[in-house]
Design an enzyme around this catalytic site. Structure first.
Site, PDB file in Angstrom:
ATOM      1  N   GLU A 152       0.834  -1.202   0.000  1.00  0.00           N
ATOM      2  CA  GLU A 152       0.000   0.000   0.000  1.00  0.00           C
ATOM      3  C   GLU A 152       0.867   1.250   0.000  1.00  0.00           C
ATOM      4  OE1 GLU A 152      -3.195   0.245   2.833  1.00  0.00           O
ATOM      5  OE2 GLU A 152      -3.973   2.053   1.854  1.00  0.00           O
ATOM      6  N   GLU A 158       2.085   8.291   7.853  1.00  0.00           N
ATOM      7  CA  GLU A 158       1.851   6.900   8.267  1.00  0.00           C
ATOM      8  C   GLU A 158       3.031   5.982   7.990  1.00  0.00           C
ATOM      9  OE1 GLU A 158      -2.078   5.396   7.411  1.00  0.00           O
ATOM     10  OE2 GLU A 158      -2.880   7.417   7.287  1.00  0.00           O
ATOM     11  N   THR A 186      -7.187   6.281  -2.615  1.00  0.00           N
ATOM     12  CA  THR A 186      -7.457   7.680  -2.984  1.00  0.00           C
ATOM     13  C   THR A 186      -7.181   8.657  -1.846  1.00  0.00           C
ATOM     14  OG1 THR A 186      -9.807   7.512  -2.390  1.00  0.00           O
ATOM     15  CG2 THR A 186      -9.208   7.023  -4.687  1.00  0.00           C
ATOM     16  N   HIS A 188      -4.781   8.521   0.385  1.00  0.00           N
ATOM     17  CA  HIS A 188      -3.341   8.821   0.414  1.00  0.00           C
ATOM     18  C   HIS A 188      -2.903   9.537  -0.868  1.00  0.00           C
ATOM     19  CE1 HIS A 188      -3.008   6.424   4.025  1.00  0.00           C
ATOM     20  NE2 HIS A 188      -3.566   5.398   3.424  1.00  0.00           N
ATOM     21  N   GLU A 247     -12.643   2.409   2.505  1.00  0.00           N
ATOM     22  CA  GLU A 247     -11.990   2.393   3.811  1.00  0.00           C
ATOM     23  C   GLU A 247     -12.401   3.641   4.590  1.00  0.00           C
ATOM     24  OE1 GLU A 247      -7.632   0.607   4.962  1.00  0.00           O
ATOM     25  OE2 GLU A 247      -7.766   2.211   3.522  1.00  0.00           O
TER      26      GLU A 247
END
Ligand SMILES: [Mn+2]
Length: 291
Positions: A152, A158, A186, A188, A247
């Protein structure tokens, strides 16, 4: 037709949940996928996991796995013991995925989640190399079990390892395994990429999984701020057949609110019914635009 799903954390304040109840809920909402986390499932017995897998199968729901590795499981750590703990955790997860009939593993899986560098400028290439070496070991099991390991691309707050599609392409080149793919999200991308469409086009056939959400992690919406026509248009352009998993995290409180950093009620005081309706609307929009 892309399968549409949601991360289980949307409906929970803690990472532990009744997965069987949740499978029924997302079936009722009309989704195809429930994305789950390894840790709460590893904590169950095999019999309990088998029951979850059976319920998913009966309801036609696919289970996908998404992780945020802890600091004590950092695959890029200087400490070999920490790296080995991360490798073992990943292999343990692959084992239960295989038993449960799951084959998509993704998330912040190449290093520790929510642990960006704190020392300023570092030799990032050495950190990346340690992570790649760990992942290369993991890929042997991924190949044997038919599991896709999607890296990811997350924002700078993060993780410090892979913040853009371009960095992810270089990372996956180093791993050099057909089972190692990329996950774009999307939320990030909105922070780090110059262009949604260009990032999706750059990743192309290496896109293994896709996460969607608005810039504040509300569910995708027609009146949202994300350029959904551009995003879905680029996915169609690269002939993306994989999953599109929402998410959204919009409620305060518990472990989820703490770890995702939800410090206000982003849901606009939505009731449980309204929470479900937001997801139904999002799925309808995504299916229409991807169709
Ligand atoms: Mn994501």
């Amino acid at each position: 037709m892309n399968k549409i799903g949601i991360h289980f954390g949307y409906f929970n304040t803690d990472w532990n949940t009744d997965f069987i109840r949740q499978i029924g809920q997302i079936k009722r909402i009309g989704l195809d996928i429930l994305e789950v986390a390894p840790a709460p499932l590893l904590a169950l017995t095999k019999k309990e996991r088998d029951a979850i897998a059976e319920t998913a199968k009966e309801n036609g729901i696919t289970l996908t796995f998404s992780v945020g590795l802890g600091a004590d499981q950092d695959l890029a750590s200087e400490d070999e013991n920490v790296r080995n703990r991360g490798i073992q955790f990943t292999l343990d997860t692959f084992k239960i995925m295989s038993e449960m009939g799951a084959n998509m593993y993704s998330g912040v899986d190449i290093g520790a989640w929510n642990q960006p560098f704190t020392t300023g400028v570092v030799d990032k290439s050495a950190v990346i190399q340690r992570s790649v070496n760990s992942v290369k070991e993991i890929m042997k099991a991924a190949g044997a079990l038919g599991i896709t390991f999607a890296v990811e691309v997350v924002n700078r707050y993060e993780s410090s390892l892979v913040n853009t599609a371009k960095e992810a392409m270089a990372y996956v080149d180093m791993v050099d395994s057909p089972n190692c793919k990329i996950l774009l999200d999307t939320y990030h991308m909105n922070i780090e990429e110059d262009s949604f469409a260009d990032a999706i086009r750059l990743v192309g056939g290496r896109l293994g999984h896709f996460h969607v959400g608005e810039s504040n992690r509300r569910p995708p919406a027609r009146n949202g701020r994300m350029p959904w026509d551009e995003i879905t248009g680029a996915l169609k352009e690269i002939h993306y057949q994989g999953a599109v998993v929402m998410e959204p995290f919009i409620k305060m409180g518990g472990e989820v609110g703490r770890d995702i950093k939800v410090w206000r009620d982003i849901s606009q005081d939505a009731s449980p019914e309204e929470m479900e309706q937001l997801v139904k609307n999002a799925a309808a929009m995504l299916r229409e635009k991807l169709g």
